[in-house]
Write an enzyme that holds these catalytic residues in place. Structure first.
Site, PDB file in Angstrom:
ATOM      1  N   PRO A 100       0.839  -1.214   0.000  1.00  0.00           N
ATOM      2  CA  PRO A 100       0.000   0.000   0.000  1.00  0.00           C
ATOM      3  C   PRO A 100       0.867   1.255   0.000  1.00  0.00           C
ATOM      4  O   PRO A 100       1.853   1.340   0.739  1.00  0.00           O
ATOM      5  CB  PRO A 100      -0.805  -0.143   1.289  1.00  0.00           C
ATOM      6  CG  PRO A 100      -0.915  -1.616   1.493  1.00  0.00           C
ATOM      7  CD  PRO A 100       0.399  -2.175   1.021  1.00  0.00           C
ATOM      8  N   CYS A 101       0.477   2.218  -0.822  1.00  0.00           N
ATOM      9  CA  CYS A 101       1.358   3.354  -1.092  1.00  0.00           C
ATOM     10  C   CYS A 101       0.806   4.695  -0.614  1.00  0.00           C
ATOM     11  O   CYS A 101       1.449   5.724  -0.805  1.00  0.00           O
ATOM     12  CB  CYS A 101       1.616   3.439  -2.593  1.00  0.00           C
ATOM     13  SG  CYS A 101       0.108   3.631  -3.586  1.00  0.00           S
ATOM     14  N   GLN A 102      -0.385   4.695  -0.005  1.00  0.00           N
ATOM     15  CA  GLN A 102      -1.038   5.976   0.287  1.00  0.00           C
ATOM     16  C   GLN A 102      -0.183   6.890   1.160  1.00  0.00           C
ATOM     17  O   GLN A 102      -0.238   8.113   1.027  1.00  0.00           O
ATOM     18  CB  GLN A 102      -2.389   5.722   0.956  1.00  0.00           C
ATOM     19  CG  GLN A 102      -3.450   5.137   0.042  1.00  0.00           C
ATOM     20  CD  GLN A 102      -3.382   3.627  -0.085  1.00  0.00           C
ATOM     21  OE1 GLN A 102      -2.425   2.999   0.363  1.00  0.00           O
ATOM     22  NE2 GLN A 102      -4.402   3.030  -0.676  1.00  0.00           N
ATOM     23  N   PHE A 104       2.890   7.487   1.008  1.00  0.00           N
ATOM     24  CA  PHE A 104       4.036   8.081   0.320  1.00  0.00           C
ATOM     25  C   PHE A 104       3.621   9.009  -0.820  1.00  0.00           C
ATOM     26  O   PHE A 104       4.473   9.454  -1.585  1.00  0.00           O
ATOM     27  CB  PHE A 104       4.936   6.972  -0.235  1.00  0.00           C
ATOM     28  CG  PHE A 104       5.396   5.995   0.803  1.00  0.00           C
ATOM     29  CD1 PHE A 104       6.054   6.411   1.942  1.00  0.00           C
ATOM     30  CD2 PHE A 104       5.142   4.636   0.642  1.00  0.00           C
ATOM     31  CE1 PHE A 104       6.475   5.503   2.897  1.00  0.00           C
ATOM     32  CE2 PHE A 104       5.559   3.723   1.585  1.00  0.00           C
ATOM     33  CZ  PHE A 104       6.226   4.153   2.725  1.00  0.00           C
TER      34      PHE A 104
END
Length: 381
Positions: A100-102, A104
């Site tokens: 999950p990248c939220q 960054f």
């Protein structure tokens, strides 16, 4: 960009089946990465996904893959190997994952809030250290490499992989350059034993710019969804007045003022900056440079904007249909993510399905990278 791994002694291992290249998908979502890897020729043995809606979609499309529907932090990689029947000395070819990248993204970097999902990058490293695959692949937003918060996690990951005797290649790429009909910049990292695997060269290009031999023009919105029939509205489907030809191919209802905004931008530049004062929101008047893509529409003749979890809502981005005053449907968004039209999405409702689609890695890009990895594995290097 490449970095050399630290040379270390390791045990010689073998593949159980010389003709069968195996992989596991650590953050599977609804299955975009798995779909691309399978299309490239990998046998995906197992996947991990915590979200029940995404897991349901994954099962519906990849029934022969062992799915662990749990938090990855509570899963033992040794147990996964044991349950897959891999005996001591047998190897897994690829560990792949899109954590999950939220936390960054540029929208969250300055918030100051602690996002527990950021630490999931460490779980990727934990699995690699134990499983010791021949190759590992990680995809994430550019912010993992470019923001101060992201850099800390990326450097920890890079050093950990090098200490485990991997050679790294990593790069921020534009997915439209790989046949995805969408502008979507992503960080890709490949780590391999003995020698780095280069990030694949672009297969497509901006048609207005000179390109290398063999590169095709970008895929466009028209290429992806131009052949779909006009969908009914969600209210018509829920009331029984209409049925979509394909499941999830119905449009979210919009208020009359939103419909008027979309009608205006369809003929006046496709962005909300063209709206007259009578159709503008007060918050946009106060901050004309903020969220400039909302209430905009796509262009038939270019790749779409980045598909996000809000992809069926025009207040979340430039997600208006290129010819009709409505949002794109979930199926249209999925096809812009290069899922096949036949892909079966499950979930508790439209918002759930849209989130699965927006969070996925486009299948086409996963296939391109998968083929590059498979080429290296097949060569025995």
């Amino acid at each position: 960009m490449r970095s050399a791994g630290v040379q270390a002694k390791r045990t010689t291992r073998k593949r159980r089946d010389a003709q069968r290249f195996t992989a596991i998908d650590l953050f599977a979502g609804c299955g975009g990465l798995t779909s691309g890897l399978r299309a490239a020729g990998f046998d995906v043995l197992a996947a991990i996904e915590k979200d029940p809606n995404a897991a349901e979609t994954y099962r519906a499309n990849h029934a022969n893959v062992r799915l662990y529907e749990r938090d990855i932090r509570r899963i033992s990689p040794r147990r996964v190997l044991r349950e897959l029947g891999l005996r001591k000395g047998e190897m897994l070819d690829l560990v792949a994952g899109c954590p999950p990248c939220q936390g960054f993204t540029r929208l969250t970097e300055g918030s100051g809030r602690r996002d527990r999902r950021n630490g999931l990058v460490r779980q990727f490293l934990r699995f690699v250290r134990v499983i010791q695959p021949t190759v590992c692949m990680l995809e994430n937003v550019p912010g993992l490499l470019t923001t101060p918060k992201g850099k800390r996690y990326f450097n920890e990951l890079r050093h950990g992989l090098e200490e485990a005797d991997y050679c790294l290649s990593y790069k921020i790429v534009e997915l439209a350059d790989y046949g995805v009909p969408q502008f979507r910049k992503r960080l890709v990292l490949l780590a391999a034993r003995s020698e780095a695997i280069p990030i694949p060269n672009p297969t497509h290009r901006d048609p207005a710019q000179p390109g290398k031999s063999g590169q095709r023009p970008w895929k466009t919105v028209r290429d992806a969804i131009g052949g779909l029939p006009k969908p009914p509205l969600r209210s018509e489907v829920l009331s029984g007045k209409a049925s979509p030809l394909y499941k999830w191919h119905y449009a979210r209802d919009v208020a009359e003022v939103v419909r008027r905004r979309l009608e205006h931008v369809l003929g006046n530049g496709r962005r909300r900056s063209s709206l007259p004062p009578s159709l503008r929101l007060a918050c946009h008047e106060r901050r004309p440079d903020g969220y400039y893509d909302v209430y905009g529409v796509m262009d038939w003749n270019t790749p779409s904007p980045t598909i996000t979890s809000g992809c069926t809502n025009v207040s979340k981005g430039r997600f208006g249909h290129p010819a009709e005053p409505r949002p794109v449907t979930a199926i249209e968004a999925a096809m812009l993510q290069t899922f096949p039209r036949s892909y079966r999405f499950k979930g508790s409702g439209l918002e759930s399905v849209a989130a699965q689609i927006g969070n996925a890695l486009p299948c086409r890009f996963a296939q391109v990278v998968g083929k590059a990895i498979l080429k290296r594995l097949s060569s025995g290097a």
